[in-house]
Structure formats: structure tokens, C-alpha cells
Design a protein around this motif. Structure first.
Motif, mmCIF file in Angstrom:
data_model
loop_
_atom_site.group_PDB
_atom_site.id
_atom_site.type_symbol
_atom_site.label_atom_id
_atom_site.label_comp_id
_atom_site.label_asym_id
_atom_site.label_seq_id
_atom_site.Cartn_x
_atom_site.Cartn_y
_atom_site.Cartn_z
ATOM 1 N N SER A 241 0.996 -1.051 -0.103
ATOM 2 C CA SER A 241 -0.050 0.116 0.108
ATOM 3 C C SER A 241 0.955 1.373 0.132
ATOM 4 O O SER A 241 2.162 1.144 0.204
ATOM 5 C CB SER A 241 -1.008 0.008 1.259
ATOM 6 N N ASN B 131 -8.200 2.582 3.306
ATOM 7 C CA ASN B 131 -8.313 2.222 4.631
ATOM 8 C C ASN B 131 -7.700 3.050 5.563
ATOM 9 O O ASN B 131 -6.597 3.764 5.500
ATOM 10 C CB ASN B 131 -7.885 0.834 4.933
ATOM 11 N N GLY C 131 -7.207 4.213 13.177
ATOM 12 C CA GLY C 131 -8.431 3.535 14.067
ATOM 13 C C GLY C 131 -8.342 3.207 15.350
ATOM 14 O O GLY C 131 -9.165 3.474 15.978
ATOM 15 N N ARG D 168 -12.090 8.148 5.933
ATOM 16 C CA ARG D 168 -12.421 7.336 4.867
ATOM 17 C C ARG D 168 -11.892 8.174 3.513
ATOM 18 O O ARG D 168 -12.218 9.389 3.500
ATOM 19 C CB ARG D 168 -14.006 6.886 4.855
ATOM 20 N N ASP E 161 -14.114 4.510 0.314
ATOM 21 C CA ASP E 161 -12.803 3.580 0.349
ATOM 22 C C ASP E 161 -12.782 2.789 -0.717
ATOM 23 O O ASP E 161 -11.798 1.988 -0.727
ATOM 24 C CB ASP E 161 -12.873 2.666 1.735
ATOM 25 N N ARG E 162 -13.599 2.764 -1.767
ATOM 26 C CA ARG E 162 -13.567 2.124 -3.197
ATOM 27 C C ARG E 162 -13.480 2.918 -4.130
ATOM 28 O O ARG E 162 -14.109 3.628 -4.515
ATOM 29 C CB ARG E 162 -14.641 1.061 -3.155
ATOM 30 N N ASN F 148 -4.691 7.515 6.364
ATOM 31 C CA ASN F 148 -5.058 6.341 5.716
ATOM 32 C C ASN F 148 -4.221 5.906 4.578
ATOM 33 O O ASN F 148 -3.185 6.671 4.332
ATOM 34 C CB ASN F 148 -6.666 6.903 4.972
ATOM 35 N N GLU G 208 -7.158 -8.248 4.743
ATOM 36 C CA GLU G 208 -7.811 -7.100 5.012
ATOM 37 C C GLU G 208 -8.747 -7.440 6.184
ATOM 38 O O GLU G 208 -9.360 -8.552 5.681
ATOM 39 C CB GLU G 208 -8.559 -6.358 4.056
ATOM 40 N N TYR H 274 -13.708 -0.583 12.624
ATOM 41 C CA TYR H 274 -12.895 -0.372 11.534
ATOM 42 C C TYR H 274 -12.321 -1.539 10.935
ATOM 43 O O TYR H 274 -11.834 -2.438 11.572
ATOM 44 C CB TYR H 274 -11.498 0.439 11.761
ATOM 45 N N ALA H 275 -12.304 -1.542 9.626
ATOM 46 C CA ALA H 275 -11.477 -2.787 8.800
ATOM 47 C C ALA H 275 -10.201 -2.106 8.653
ATOM 48 O O ALA H 275 -9.733 -1.092 9.339
ATOM 49 C CB ALA H 275 -12.178 -2.773 7.253
ATOM 50 N N GLY H 276 -9.325 -2.765 8.376
ATOM 51 C CA GLY H 276 -7.866 -2.715 8.370
ATOM 52 C C GLY H 276 -7.242 -3.681 7.415
ATOM 53 O O GLY H 276 -7.193 -4.567 7.219
ATOM 54 N N PHE H 277 -5.950 -2.986 7.257
ATOM 55 C CA PHE H 277 -4.965 -3.716 6.161
ATOM 56 C C PHE H 277 -3.913 -4.531 7.156
ATOM 57 O O PHE H 277 -3.453 -4.011 8.105
ATOM 58 C CB PHE H 277 -4.191 -2.978 5.172
#
Length: 359
Positions: free
Chosen positions: A35, A104, A110, A117, A127-128, A157, A267, A282-285
Motif C-alpha cells: 500500500s 483504509n 483506527g 474514509r 474507500d472503494r 489513511n 484485510e 474499523y476494517a484494516g490492512f
């Protein structure tokens, strides 16, 4: 181009070719194994509400509709808890037709309950970023628990790029675990690798932290200086359960120590079953090498950022609360988390963000 998540060496090539652009030179430190960190620009727009641009509309157009006032960030400015801001990012995109992206919040973002976002012109999802997108990037920032002091260039982010389909199905994930164990116990595999919560620590009875409702400002540039007790209430239990309060934000930790092999990324996503009135917020990498022996790791716990919703909820030890979706890398990156980079959370257990003193 090989299908999969694009690695660090490909990201550098995309910068060189102008597929990733920036108003200031992209720094080597921004490039992660899978990333790129995104940097805040010099102004923040206070807006009435969160929004998406929508098809055929630009973010700038919508700011004229919902904007309240503009804040100069050049000398640092406080973003207030409970308010919504839009900040143009220094980076922009001119993606090939086969390459899409997902953004993300970074780990430390987070853990501060700082909802961050990415949005785009014409965007219909947070985020897409669709394949072939050309245009600017914006960060929507909503501090949920703490007011924060920000400056231009801060990296809240990050963005990950993929060519084609990269996610492993459950059979592929089970085969990967058999050849290179992903957890230190029996895996729970269903649309990803299940994460459960640890409420019976091996030592002591500290199982998590709950954000205090009335605190001071956190300067995001200050690392390891804030006393946790001024911002967090410790959560102790010897019963293997806690009751989540509606609206409260918690830092907990997974029972499983996980690994991400070098040829894969992951993810974190919320657990989809109707397990109760809470969610991993929160999602996360998770980068290639996280917790893996190839990056001098021996498994790392996942920190869980949990928010309870309408009703108090009893959370039990071992309850599944999230899942890791694994993806193939297009190539093994020339950087690994914890081996080639300074990594704040390799080998982590229960841990607050890097801004707090953990004596």
C-alpha cells in the motif's frame, strides 16, 4: 500485469509512470509492502454531514452544497470530536483500466476512533476506487472519541491497489493454512479467517480499554507521550466476559496470533453473522510479513476496535467478532512488514496507538 495485490516495487513504478500522482514528491516512507500512505493537504472543509459525490458529481461541487467553513491546516488545526471534515489529499490517481483500489485507515488512526474514509469524484462507495479512475482523492475525517490536532502531510489513511481478482476462497485459505499456518490454533474459516476476542489473558485481568468521554486534544505528531489514564479507562475481568456499553468505543485484542505470509496480504472485515449489537468498527490492512517468521515474527495478535450500538451487550471470551480476508500478491514485495520497515505493531498484543506511553 499479473493479477493480485500490487507490491511495493510496482507501486514505485506506478509513481514513475504517473499513474499515482502527487502535489508534492511522494516520500520513500509512504511506500508500504502492499500500500501507499496518503497525505493530508493544506485545508480542511467543515461540512454539515458525511456524503458521497455520486455519479457525475465532483467532491468539490458537493462541498459547495454542504460546506460550512474552510480551515487552514498549515500551522496545525484542531478537528473537533463529533464533526465531519473533508480534506483534499496530496495524492491523486490515473489508474489503468484493469487496476482498482481500496483505501483504509492506518492502524494508529483506527485505534484513536478517528473515522477516516477516502472518497472520489463520482464515487458511490467509501474507500472503494473503481478500475480506471482518474482524478483527485479526498479524506473524510470524523473524530469519534478524541479531538485531534492535524497538519498537512500527516498520513491517516492508506491505499492498496489490485489487478483483477485476488481474494482466496475458503478452500484456498484452508490449503494455505495447511502449508504455512496462519493462526496458532485451529482456524475458523468461513468467508475468511475468523477472529475471536481474548477475555482470558495468560497474565493478569486487563482485557481492554474504553475511551473516556471528555478528554484533551491529541496531537497526531506526538508519539509515546500521552498518559493512557487521561484518555482511556482500563477494562478488567476474571470472568471471561464484559458488558459493552451503547455508544462506547473499546480497544480489545484477538485470541489468535495470526501471520500473513510474504506472498499474501489481508484485510480485516466485520463478522457478518448477526452476533449481537456490536461490530468491529474499523476494517484494516494487514501487510505481507505481519507476524510471519520471514519478517522475524512469531504470530501477532489483531487489535480489535469495537463499538457497541443500541443495547448493552455481553461479549464472551472466544466469541468471533471479525474476519481476515486473504488476497494473493501479484508478486512478493521487496519490503516486508517488520523486516524492512520500522513497524510499531509487529509481535503486538493488547496495545493502544503509538501516541500513548505504554510503560
Amino acid at each position: 500485469m499479473t493479477s493480485g495485490v500490487l507490491p511495493s516495487q510496482t507501486l514505485r513504478a506506478m509513481i514513475e509512470s504517473g499513474q499515482i500522482t502527487a502535489t508534492a514528491p511522494i516520500l520513500p516512507a509512504q511506500i508500504q509492502p502492499a500500500s501507499i500512505d496518503l497525505r493530508l493537504g493544506s485545508v480542511a472543509h467543515r461540512v454539515r454531514a458525511s456524503f458521497l459525490a455520486g455519479q457525475g458529481r465532483t467532491v468539490a461541487e458537493r462541498i459547495t452544497e454542504f460546506g460550512m467553513h474552510e480551515i487552514d491546516l498549515t500551522r496545525g488545526a484542531v478537528l473537533e470530536k463529533g464533526c465531519v471534515y473533508l480534506v483534499p489529499l496530496m495524492e491523486g490517481l490515473a489508474l489503468p483500466e484493469t487496476v482498482s483500489a481500496v483505501a483504509n485507515a492506518k492502524s494508529s488512526t483506527g485505534r484513536l476512533d478517528l473515522l477516516t474514509r477516502a472518497i472520489t469524484d463520482g464515487g458511490v462507495e467509501f474507500d472503494r476506487i473503481p478500475a480506471g479512475y482518474t482524478g483527485p482523492l479526498w479524506a473524510e475525517i470524523c473524530p469519534r472519541s478524541f479531538s485531534v490536532l492535524v497538519r498537512p502531510g500527516m498520513r491517516l489513511n492508506q491505499i492498496r491497489f489490485r489487478n483483477g481478482h485476488a481474494a482466496l476462497d475458503d478452500a484456498e485459505l484452508m490449503a494455505l493454512h495447511a502449508s504455512d499456518p496462519l493462526v496458532d490454533g485451529t482456524p475458523v474459516i468461513s468467508e475468511g479467517l475468523g477472529f475471536s476476542v481474548d477475555l482470558r489473558p495468560e497474565k493478569g485481568d486487563l482485557v481492554g480499554y474504553r475511551a473516556k468521554p471528555h478528554t484533551g486534544v491529541i496531537d497526531l505528531d506526538r508519539i509515546g507521550v500521552y498518559p493512557p489514564a487521561e484518555f482511556w479507562e482500563e477494562i478488567h475481568t476474571d470472568r471471561g466476559q464484559i458488558i459493552l456499553d451503547p455508544g462506547a468505543f473499546y480497544i480489545l485484542v484477538s485470541r489468535e496470533a495470526v501471520t500473513i505470509p510474504p506472498a499474501y496480504a489481508a484485510e480485516m472485515a466485520p463478522y457478518l453473522a448477526m452476533a449481537g449489537e456490536f461490530r468491529v468498527h474499523y476494517a484494516g490492512f494487514f501487510d505481507p510479513g505481519f507476524g510471519h517468521r520471514a519478517a522475524h515474527g512469531a504470530g501477532s495478535r489483531g487489535v480489535l476496535e469495537v463499538r457497541c450500538h443500541e443495547a448493552p451487550f455481553v461479549l464472551e471470551h472466544g466469541q468471533v467478532v471479525g474476519r481476515l480476508v486473504y488476497e494473493r500478491m501479484a508478486e512478493v514485495p521487496d519490503l516486508l512488514y517488520g523486516a524492512d520497515l520500522k513497524s510499531n505493531y509487529q509481535g503486538q498484543g493488547l496495545k493502544l496507538s503509538k501516541h500513548f506511553r505504554m510503560d
